[in-house]
Design a protein around this motif. Structure first.
Motif, mmCIF file in Angstrom:
data_model
loop_
_atom_site.group_PDB
_atom_site.id
_atom_site.type_symbol
_atom_site.label_atom_id
_atom_site.label_comp_id
_atom_site.label_asym_id
_atom_site.label_seq_id
_atom_site.Cartn_x
_atom_site.Cartn_y
_atom_site.Cartn_z
ATOM 1 N N ARG A 147 9.047 -8.228 5.630
ATOM 2 C CA ARG A 147 9.839 -8.168 4.401
ATOM 3 C C ARG A 147 10.833 -9.328 4.399
ATOM 4 O O ARG A 147 11.749 -9.351 5.215
ATOM 5 C CB ARG A 147 10.577 -6.824 4.303
ATOM 6 N N ILE A 148 10.689 -10.241 3.473
ATOM 7 C CA ILE A 148 11.540 -11.439 3.484
ATOM 8 C C ILE A 148 12.586 -11.437 2.375
ATOM 9 O O ILE A 148 13.514 -12.251 2.401
ATOM 10 C CB ILE A 148 10.698 -12.726 3.383
ATOM 11 N N TYR A 149 12.444 -10.551 1.405
ATOM 12 C CA TYR A 149 13.454 -10.454 0.341
ATOM 13 C C TYR A 149 13.396 -9.040 -0.221
ATOM 14 O O TYR A 149 12.500 -8.693 -0.972
ATOM 15 C CB TYR A 149 13.181 -11.468 -0.772
ATOM 16 N N GLY A 150 14.371 -8.235 0.192
ATOM 17 C CA GLY A 150 14.415 -6.865 -0.280
ATOM 18 C C GLY A 150 13.438 -5.951 0.433
ATOM 19 O O GLY A 150 12.727 -6.354 1.364
ATOM 20 N N CYS A 151 13.415 -4.703 -0.008
ATOM 21 C CA CYS A 151 12.550 -3.687 0.597
ATOM 22 C C CYS A 151 12.270 -2.610 -0.437
ATOM 23 O O CYS A 151 13.190 -2.152 -1.125
ATOM 24 C CB CYS A 151 13.246 -3.082 1.815
ATOM 25 N N ASP A 152 11.019 -2.206 -0.550
ATOM 26 C CA ASP A 152 10.616 -1.201 -1.536
ATOM 27 C C ASP A 152 10.140 0.104 -0.917
ATOM 28 O O ASP A 152 9.674 0.999 -1.633
ATOM 29 C CB ASP A 152 9.472 -1.749 -2.403
ATOM 30 N N ASP A 153 10.231 0.239 0.395
ATOM 31 C CA ASP A 153 9.587 1.372 1.071
ATOM 32 C C ASP A 153 10.010 2.727 0.510
ATOM 33 O O ASP A 153 9.177 3.620 0.326
ATOM 34 C CB ASP A 153 9.877 1.326 2.569
ATOM 35 N N CYS A 154 11.307 2.913 0.238
ATOM 36 C CA CYS A 154 11.757 4.217 -0.239
ATOM 37 C C CYS A 154 11.215 4.514 -1.632
ATOM 38 O O CYS A 154 11.094 5.680 -2.031
ATOM 39 C CB CYS A 154 13.281 4.315 -0.215
ATOM 40 N N GLN A 155 10.865 3.468 -2.371
ATOM 41 C CA GLN A 155 10.278 3.665 -3.691
ATOM 42 C C GLN A 155 8.758 3.831 -3.598
ATOM 43 O O GLN A 155 8.167 4.617 -4.340
ATOM 44 C CB GLN A 155 10.612 2.486 -4.599
ATOM 45 N N LEU A 156 8.143 3.117 -2.692
ATOM 46 C CA LEU A 156 6.693 3.243 -2.535
ATOM 47 C C LEU A 156 6.298 4.647 -2.115
ATOM 48 O O LEU A 156 5.253 5.171 -2.528
ATOM 49 C CB LEU A 156 6.197 2.242 -1.480
ATOM 50 N N ILE A 157 7.125 5.278 -1.310
ATOM 51 C CA ILE A 157 6.795 6.598 -0.780
ATOM 52 C C ILE A 157 7.165 7.722 -1.743
ATOM 53 O O ILE A 157 6.665 8.845 -1.611
ATOM 54 C CB ILE A 157 7.506 6.823 0.589
ATOM 55 N N CYS A 158 8.012 7.437 -2.698
ATOM 56 C CA CYS A 158 8.523 8.474 -3.598
ATOM 57 C C CYS A 158 7.415 9.016 -4.494
ATOM 58 O O CYS A 158 6.770 8.258 -5.232
ATOM 59 C CB CYS A 158 9.656 7.922 -4.456
ATOM 60 N N PRO A 159 7.173 10.326 -4.500
ATOM 61 C CA PRO A 159 6.103 10.892 -5.332
ATOM 62 C C PRO A 159 6.272 10.616 -6.823
ATOM 63 O O PRO A 159 5.288 10.513 -7.553
ATOM 64 C CB PRO A 159 6.192 12.398 -5.043
ATOM 65 N N TRP A 160 7.505 10.487 -7.269
ATOM 66 C CA TRP A 160 7.731 10.270 -8.699
ATOM 67 C C TRP A 160 7.253 8.906 -9.164
ATOM 68 O O TRP A 160 7.017 8.709 -10.371
ATOM 69 C CB TRP A 160 9.207 10.460 -9.039
ATOM 70 N N ASN A 161 7.084 7.962 -8.245
ATOM 71 C CA ASN A 161 6.652 6.630 -8.675
ATOM 72 C C ASN A 161 5.161 6.548 -8.994
ATOM 73 O O ASN A 161 4.669 5.492 -9.392
ATOM 74 C CB ASN A 161 7.078 5.570 -7.659
ATOM 75 N N LYS A 162 4.453 7.662 -8.865
ATOM 76 C CA LYS A 162 3.085 7.668 -9.385
ATOM 77 C C LYS A 162 3.106 7.604 -10.912
ATOM 78 O O LYS A 162 2.093 7.286 -11.552
ATOM 79 C CB LYS A 162 2.332 8.909 -8.920
ATOM 80 N N PHE A 163 4.287 7.870 -11.501
ATOM 81 C CA PHE A 163 4.425 7.808 -12.950
ATOM 82 C C PHE A 163 5.011 6.473 -13.421
ATOM 83 O O PHE A 163 5.179 6.274 -14.635
ATOM 84 C CB PHE A 163 5.320 8.944 -13.455
#
Length: 373
Positions: free
Chosen positions: A257-273
């Motif tokens: 990861r060289i700029y920012g991090c999305d892991d907490c959003q990638l794993i969130c079930p709500w982001n399937k929407f």
């Protein structure tokens, strides 16, 4: 900037319900995904803000503490404010695949890939939202005449998440980001402070339940408790806001990861929407969703400046960019594989003559990575 109020109270001269309906139409036409209206009473949020600051969770972001409780008091920040118009704008690029989360996890598992947070792959959202919010304010002024207002987009001591939740744009998730049942958390927020007593929109209820996926997925354990983020451990803070050396014990956790991090959003079930934006500004530039660490390491400063023009990445500067790349390259070298020899060769001292001491130190750490990780 203070708000100058009307000499005649607007409530006596305007149909505020009709005006609110018009605002929603204008917001949709400007590309906003949702709009709401929040009250200015944030007293309920002050104890949490004070505790967060007292614990040092704001890390090196001294400006967070400088403004004190003004963050929770809109009418002190901008005198005359009666309401806060809140907006949400989706930012997943228009060409995003339905399998975008699976694709993102695959790139994180590829040591040679350079991973840039999704929000930063296109145009700087500050510029996009600020200009469109100003256009919304201009349209409102054309309709009612001059009125007091000020536009914000992550640009001043504003409690954006709290205002968004109060106005019904979503709820504050355990990762501290706003979550929507219709769109997850892949959205930008903006605010328009106004002196108009617009009708308030209803807050939405929270729907995280017993889920703790974001806490468990955070690579550095920066989400220290539900709804509490310690920036000192956050990869987004370390790769963007932090100006010095990245702590040794956290470097391996950055991965690629060289700029920012999305892991907490990638794993969130709500982001399937989460849905792709309709705004072309957030389309991916310079293949930042596909590029390798070695390709980016070969950029000189002129190339960096050219390729990040109009991008949020530009603000960290070339030194931090190289620092971040060096850490990711060290993590890739430690894993071995096809990229390791080329990456190690690129980090040799004779290739670092134009770099700063900060970059050289991280490059030296990266070269030694196999023996230290």
């Amino acid at each position: 900037m203070s708000i100058v109020k009307h000499a005649i109270p607007v409530a006596t001269t305007l149909d505020l319900a009709e005006l609110w309906s018009q605002l929603q139409d204008w917001a949709t036409a400007l590309g906003f995904s949702q709009i709401g209206v929040a009250d200015i009473d944030l007293a309920h949020a002050e104890p949490g803000l004070q505790a967060w600051l007292a614990d040092g969770c704001h890390a090196g972001m001294a400006y967070m503490a400088q403004h004190g409780l003004k963050r929770a008091r809109p009418a002190e920040l901008v005198p005359g404010t009666l309401r806060v118009i809140t907006v949400r704008m989706d930012y997943l690029p228009r060409q995003t695949s339905p399998a975008w989360r699976e694709d993102a996890w695959s790139r994180l598992a590829d040591p040679g890939a350079a991973v840039v947070s999704v929000y930063a792959r296109g145009r700087d959202y500050h510029k996009v939202l600020r200009s469109r919010l100003q256009r919304l304010a201009d349209q409102l002024a054309e309709r009612i005449g001059p009125f007091g207002h000020r536009v914000f987009c992550d640009s001043a001591p504003v409690m954006e998440t709290e205002l968004a939740a109060m106005s019904g744009l979503g709820w504050r998730g355990k990762h501290t980001l706003v979550l929507s049942r219709q769109a997850g958390s892949m959205s930008f927020l903006g605010e328009l402070f106004v002196d108009l007593p617009l009708p308030l929109t209803s807050a939405s209820s929270a729907h995280c339940g017993g889920c703790r996926a974001c806490l468990d997925a955070c690579p550095t354990g920066a989400i220290v408790a539900p709804y509490r983020l310690d920036a000192r451990r956050c990869i987004s803070y370390l790769t963007i806001e932090h100006a010095g050396a990245i702590p040794l014990e956290l470097r391996p956790m950055l991965g690629n990861r060289i700029y920012g991090c999305d892991d907490c959003q990638l794993i969130c079930p709500w982001n399937k929407f989460a849905t792709p934006t309709k705004v072309p500004d957030f389309d991916v530039r310079h293949s930042l969703d596909q590029v390798s660490l070695l390709q980016l390491w070969r950029w000189d400063e002129a190339t960096f400046l050219r390729c990040t023009e109009g991008s949020p990445i530009r603000r960290i500067g070339f030194e931090r960019w190289r620092r971040n790349l060096a850490v990711a390259m060290g993590n890739a070298i430690a894993q071995g594989g096809a990229w390791a020899d080329d990456l190690c060769a690129a980090l040799q001292p004779d290739h670092l003559w134009a770099d700063t001491d900060l970059v050289r130190e991280h490059a030296a750490w990266a070269r030694a990575a196999p023996s230290t990780l």
